[in-house]
Design a protein around this motif. Sequence first.
Motif, mmCIF file in Angstrom:
data_model
loop_
_atom_site.group_PDB
_atom_site.id
_atom_site.type_symbol
_atom_site.label_atom_id
_atom_site.label_comp_id
_atom_site.label_asym_id
_atom_site.label_seq_id
_atom_site.Cartn_x
_atom_site.Cartn_y
_atom_site.Cartn_z
ATOM 1 N N VAL A 21 0.851 -1.194 0.000
ATOM 2 C CA VAL A 21 0.000 0.000 0.000
ATOM 3 C C VAL A 21 0.882 1.237 0.000
ATOM 4 O O VAL A 21 1.765 1.382 0.854
ATOM 5 C CB VAL A 21 -0.925 0.019 1.231
ATOM 6 N N ILE A 22 0.640 2.140 -0.952
ATOM 7 C CA ILE A 22 1.355 3.411 -1.013
ATOM 8 C C ILE A 22 0.363 4.523 -0.697
ATOM 9 O O ILE A 22 -0.479 4.882 -1.521
ATOM 10 C CB ILE A 22 1.999 3.633 -2.394
ATOM 11 N N ILE A 27 -9.529 5.867 2.515
ATOM 12 C CA ILE A 27 -10.221 4.919 1.649
ATOM 13 C C ILE A 27 -9.566 3.538 1.672
ATOM 14 O O ILE A 27 -10.193 2.545 1.273
ATOM 15 C CB ILE A 27 -10.258 5.456 0.194
ATOM 16 N N VAL A 28 -8.336 3.423 2.135
ATOM 17 C CA VAL A 28 -7.592 2.161 2.037
ATOM 18 C C VAL A 28 -8.293 0.988 2.716
ATOM 19 O O VAL A 28 -8.424 -0.086 2.115
ATOM 20 C CB VAL A 28 -6.154 2.333 2.568
ATOM 21 N N ALA A 46 2.764 -5.122 2.873
ATOM 22 C CA ALA A 46 3.625 -3.964 3.156
ATOM 23 C C ALA A 46 2.832 -2.677 2.991
ATOM 24 O O ALA A 46 1.828 -2.631 2.276
ATOM 25 C CB ALA A 46 4.836 -3.956 2.219
ATOM 26 N N VAL A 47 3.320 -1.627 3.664
ATOM 27 C CA VAL A 47 2.648 -0.337 3.607
ATOM 28 C C VAL A 47 3.673 0.772 3.787
ATOM 29 O O VAL A 47 4.688 0.595 4.474
ATOM 30 C CB VAL A 47 1.548 -0.239 4.687
ATOM 31 N N THR A 48 3.419 1.904 3.145
ATOM 32 C CA THR A 48 4.261 3.077 3.349
ATOM 33 C C THR A 48 3.387 4.324 3.299
ATOM 34 O O THR A 48 2.344 4.335 2.633
ATOM 35 C CB THR A 48 5.376 3.172 2.281
ATOM 36 N N GLU A 73 11.322 2.298 -1.375
ATOM 37 C CA GLU A 73 11.736 1.095 -0.649
ATOM 38 C C GLU A 73 10.715 -0.021 -0.833
ATOM 39 O O GLU A 73 11.079 -1.186 -1.022
ATOM 40 C CB GLU A 73 11.914 1.416 0.839
ATOM 41 N N LEU A 74 9.447 0.336 -0.778
ATOM 42 C CA LEU A 74 8.406 -0.676 -0.965
ATOM 43 C C LEU A 74 8.498 -1.285 -2.363
ATOM 44 O O LEU A 74 8.359 -2.506 -2.531
ATOM 45 C CB LEU A 74 7.032 -0.055 -0.732
#
Length: 343
Positions: A21-22, A27-28, A46-48, A73-74
């Motif tokens: 997730v960026i 809304i995520v 993963a998330v950032t 990085e993600l």
Amino acid sequence: MNTAAAYAASFPTEKPVRFGVIGCSSIVPRALLEPARFVEDTAVVAVTNRTAAKAEMMAERYSIGTVYRTPAELLSDSQVDAVYIALSNDLHAEWIAKALNAGKHVLVEKPLCLHTDELGLIESALQPGGPCLLEGVMVRHHPWQDKLRAMVNDRSFGRLRLVETSLCIPAQNGHMDNYRSRPEQGGGCFRDLGVYWLQFLQTVAGLEGAGFQGQSSFDGPGGCDWTFQAQAEYPDGLSAVALFSFERPYRCSHTLTFEHAVVSLHDCFRANLGFYKMTLRIRQPGQIPAKTEFRPMNYYVNQLDHFCRMVRGMAAPVPFQESAERIRLLDSIYQSACQSSIK
């Protein structure tokens, strides 16, 4: 290369589609984290986010294993197959291109990008047989759209004469501290909601050949359009009118007037909040009103399922030109409103 078969070897079917997730916008959870529970072999790993604390809170609440300091990085994580981009509109094009170039499939919140001149950047990153790209216009993946298109095409009720759309959703807290109240980030109601209208018209009537115009007083925060009106006139006499607003009472509906019937869909966004039944209501002169009901569905579950099937080669990618056509019109209609406001 438009068929699912052409992409069938693009992704192993025996492993889950692993998402990063960026951007931790509100809304995520509704668009990805909660729907992932209903889509088989899907995992968010993963998330950032620009604010690390927000990413850490989301990771803890939804059991996401890795928090990255930056999107770059993600994107370098080989365990991430696909990314969900939930950044402000002005950042979509940059990170779509970077994600595609990093070999990641991309599901991005609408609109695809903010300006027409950003389309080239995205298109250049798309490669035949490469990672998939899907703009998150979640209503696209519900069968009520197919049913309405069939009514138009087979002329069950004669020719379609008029399409009336209202997409009015009062701004929660005035969209303070939100990109929707910042013009430079694509704020305002039309860029937020207009894509749904254009996608709907694209499905039921097409967009080619129609003349579009828009109007707004641009009296929202920072000069954003807080109420926006738009019209389309087709060569065959079909008219489409739409009202978008962040300040008027809630009303989200489509009404299609045919020669011999009026077909309406009320609360057309309802199924973005959960699994709800959607109903088309049909009124014909001299007849008892009829309706077509659809079993309870969730727009975002449907969208995520379709995206994952695209990734696996089980569904054909949605043509990039569909989104590009909408972005060009979104930009053109918005600019027409700006010009009429200046006059």
